[in-house]
Design a protein around this motif. Structure first.
Motif, PDB file in Angstrom:
ATOM      1  N   TRP A  29      35.586  41.557  29.719  1.00 27.12           N
ATOM      2  CA  TRP A  29      35.644  41.631  30.924  1.00 27.12           C
ATOM      3  C   TRP A  29      36.340  40.223  31.218  1.00 27.12           C
ATOM      4  O   TRP A  29      37.043  40.102  32.330  1.00 27.12           O
ATOM      5  CB  TRP A  29      34.055  41.280  31.433  1.00 27.12           C
ATOM      6  CG  TRP A  29      33.912  41.064  32.800  1.00 27.12           C
ATOM      7  CD1 TRP A  29      34.201  42.052  34.094  1.00 27.12           C
ATOM      8  CD2 TRP A  29      33.826  39.700  33.477  1.00 27.12           C
ATOM      9  NE1 TRP A  29      33.803  41.445  35.184  1.00 27.12           N
ATOM     10  CE2 TRP A  29      33.706  40.012  35.016  1.00 27.12           C
ATOM     11  CE3 TRP A  29      33.343  38.689  33.166  1.00 27.12           C
ATOM     12  CZ2 TRP A  29      33.362  39.128  36.078  1.00 27.12           C
ATOM     13  CZ3 TRP A  29      33.087  37.825  34.078  1.00 27.12           C
ATOM     14  CH2 TRP A  29      33.106  37.729  35.551  1.00 27.12           C
ATOM     15  N   LEU A  30      35.852  39.079  30.639  1.00 26.91           N
ATOM     16  CA  LEU A  30      36.608  37.711  30.925  1.00 26.91           C
ATOM     17  C   LEU A  30      38.126  37.919  30.624  1.00 26.91           C
ATOM     18  O   LEU A  30      38.954  37.274  31.502  1.00 26.91           O
ATOM     19  CB  LEU A  30      36.116  36.764  29.772  1.00 26.91           C
ATOM     20  CG  LEU A  30      34.529  36.449  30.335  1.00 26.91           C
ATOM     21  CD1 LEU A  30      34.055  35.304  29.144  1.00 26.91           C
ATOM     22  CD2 LEU A  30      34.482  35.617  31.400  1.00 26.91           C
ATOM     23  N   ILE A  31      38.438  38.386  29.647  1.00 24.04           N
ATOM     24  CA  ILE A  31      39.942  38.864  29.218  1.00 24.04           C
ATOM     25  C   ILE A  31      40.619  39.627  30.500  1.00 24.04           C
ATOM     26  O   ILE A  31      41.650  39.288  30.975  1.00 24.04           O
ATOM     27  CB  ILE A  31      39.930  39.468  28.029  1.00 24.04           C
ATOM     28  CG1 ILE A  31      39.897  38.534  26.864  1.00 24.04           C
ATOM     29  CG2 ILE A  31      41.627  39.912  27.904  1.00 24.04           C
ATOM     30  CD1 ILE A  31      39.577  39.448  25.487  1.00 24.04           C
ATOM     31  N   ASP A  32      40.030  40.582  30.979  1.00 22.89           N
ATOM     32  CA  ASP A  32      40.457  41.242  31.939  1.00 22.89           C
ATOM     33  C   ASP A  32      40.497  40.647  33.336  1.00 22.89           C
ATOM     34  O   ASP A  32      41.328  40.775  34.027  1.00 22.89           O
ATOM     35  CB  ASP A  32      39.587  42.721  32.203  1.00 22.89           C
ATOM     36  CG  ASP A  32      39.692  43.662  31.007  1.00 22.89           C
ATOM     37  OD1 ASP A  32      40.687  43.705  30.452  1.00 22.89           O
ATOM     38  OD2 ASP A  32      38.668  44.447  30.860  1.00 22.89           O
ATOM     39  N   VAL A  33      39.351  39.874  33.501  1.00 22.23           N
ATOM     40  CA  VAL A  33      39.535  39.171  35.078  1.00 22.23           C
ATOM     41  C   VAL A  33      40.696  38.040  34.975  1.00 22.23           C
ATOM     42  O   VAL A  33      41.474  37.921  35.981  1.00 22.23           O
ATOM     43  CB  VAL A  33      38.303  38.268  34.950  1.00 22.23           C
ATOM     44  CG1 VAL A  33      38.291  37.122  36.108  1.00 22.23           C
ATOM     45  CG2 VAL A  33      37.243  38.996  35.363  1.00 22.23           C
ATOM     46  N   VAL A  34      41.059  37.516  33.761  1.00 18.10           N
ATOM     47  CA  VAL A  34      42.308  36.597  33.540  1.00 18.10           C
ATOM     48  C   VAL A  34      43.533  37.377  33.957  1.00 18.10           C
ATOM     49  O   VAL A  34      44.463  36.771  34.617  1.00 18.10           O
ATOM     50  CB  VAL A  34      42.123  35.993  32.179  1.00 18.10           C
ATOM     51  CG1 VAL A  34      43.551  35.146  32.006  1.00 18.10           C
ATOM     52  CG2 VAL A  34      41.121  34.654  32.092  1.00 18.10           C
ATOM     53  N   LEU A  35      43.630  38.560  33.223  1.00 18.18           N
ATOM     54  CA  LEU A  35      44.827  39.314  33.331  1.00 18.18           C
ATOM     55  C   LEU A  35      45.021  39.785  34.955  1.00 18.18           C
ATOM     56  O   LEU A  35      46.156  39.876  35.266  1.00 18.18           O
ATOM     57  CB  LEU A  35      44.736  40.602  32.307  1.00 18.18           C
ATOM     58  CG  LEU A  35      44.903  40.427  30.932  1.00 18.18           C
ATOM     59  CD1 LEU A  35      44.403  41.723  29.971  1.00 18.18           C
ATOM     60  CD2 LEU A  35      46.299  40.082  30.595  1.00 18.18           C
ATOM     61  N   ALA A  37      43.989  38.181  37.430  1.00 12.06           N
ATOM     62  CA  ALA A  37      44.248  37.220  38.260  1.00 12.06           C
ATOM     63  C   ALA A  37      45.829  36.743  38.002  1.00 12.06           C
ATOM     64  O   ALA A  37      46.439  36.480  38.798  1.00 12.06           O
ATOM     65  CB  ALA A  37      43.555  35.729  37.727  1.00 12.06           C
ATOM     66  N   VAL A  38      46.401  37.058  36.743  1.00 12.33           N
ATOM     67  CA  VAL A  38      47.781  36.763  36.576  1.00 12.33           C
ATOM     68  C   VAL A  38      48.743  37.959  37.373  1.00 12.33           C
ATOM     69  O   VAL A  38      49.661  37.538  37.876  1.00 12.33           O
ATOM     70  CB  VAL A  38      47.912  36.588  35.081  1.00 12.33           C
ATOM     71  CG1 VAL A  38      49.565  36.796  34.621  1.00 12.33           C
ATOM     72  CG2 VAL A  38      47.548  35.505  34.119  1.00 12.33           C
ATOM     73  N   MET A  59      42.751  40.541  44.754  1.00 11.71           N
ATOM     74  CA  MET A  59      42.036  40.731  43.233  1.00 11.71           C
ATOM     75  C   MET A  59      41.490  42.207  43.241  1.00 11.71           C
ATOM     76  O   MET A  59      41.447  42.607  42.114  1.00 11.71           O
ATOM     77  CB  MET A  59      41.095  39.596  43.132  1.00 11.71           C
ATOM     78  CG  MET A  59      41.897  38.200  42.751  1.00 11.71           C
ATOM     79  SD  MET A  59      42.225  38.171  41.178  1.00 11.71           S
ATOM     80  CE  MET A  59      40.748  37.768  40.261  1.00 11.71           C
ATOM     81  N   GLY A  79      41.363  44.413  27.678  1.00 16.09           N
ATOM     82  CA  GLY A  79      40.442  43.305  27.299  1.00 16.09           C
ATOM     83  C   GLY A  79      39.675  44.124  26.370  1.00 16.09           C
ATOM     84  O   GLY A  79      39.364  43.625  25.279  1.00 16.09           O
TER      85      GLY A  79
END
Length: 147
Positions: A29-35, A37-38, A59, A79
């Protein structure tokens, strides 16, 4: 709530398929949130930067599209793939586009309502199949990918 096909690993006989799933889901989930956002930052110039005024909505929209497309395309977001986990339906099959959409909508509702998200986390931490609330409703499970 749902009967599961014999093609899904039994959590008592094959616990390795469910090992560390809550922690892996959190990291995915953290990886997906960063992706997401990018991706939103990349889209921002195409909105003539007016997207800054509605960035949370941007978003949400980009995240919804990202999750539906990646889950429909491989039963996992990027993610999830990095964490070597994938979603399966009650028959043990990969999720199709409709199931991906329903799972993403359930996830979105859970994220928007903290009480539902807390219930989902408790279910993931206590259930034998490590299912969240949306998983229980749809009959889906998150599994460690087969080697």
């Amino acid at each position: 709530m749902h009967s599961y096909d014999a093609r899904l690993p039994d959590p008592d006989r094959q616990p390795e398929f469910y090992a560390d799933i809550p922690a892996k889901r959190l990291l995915a989930w953290l990886i997906d949130v960063v992706l997401v956002a990018v991706l939103c930052l990349l889209v921002l110039p195409f909105t003539a930067f007016t997207g800054l005024f509605f960035f949370p909505v941007l978003m949400l929209a980009v995240g919804l599209a990202y999750r539906v497309l990646t889950i429909a395309g491989g039963s996992a977001t990027w993610g999830m793939r990095l964490m070597a986990i994938e979603l399966r339906d009650r028959r043990g099959e990969r999720l199709d586009g409709g199931q991906a959409l329903l799972h993403t909508l359930g996830y979105t509702v859970s994220i928007a309502m903290p009480l539902l998200q807390m219930i989902s986390v408790v279910l993931m931490l206590t259930g034998a199949r490590r299912q969240g609330l949306t998983d229980h409703l749809l009959g889906t499970v998150m599994l460690n990918r087969r080697a």
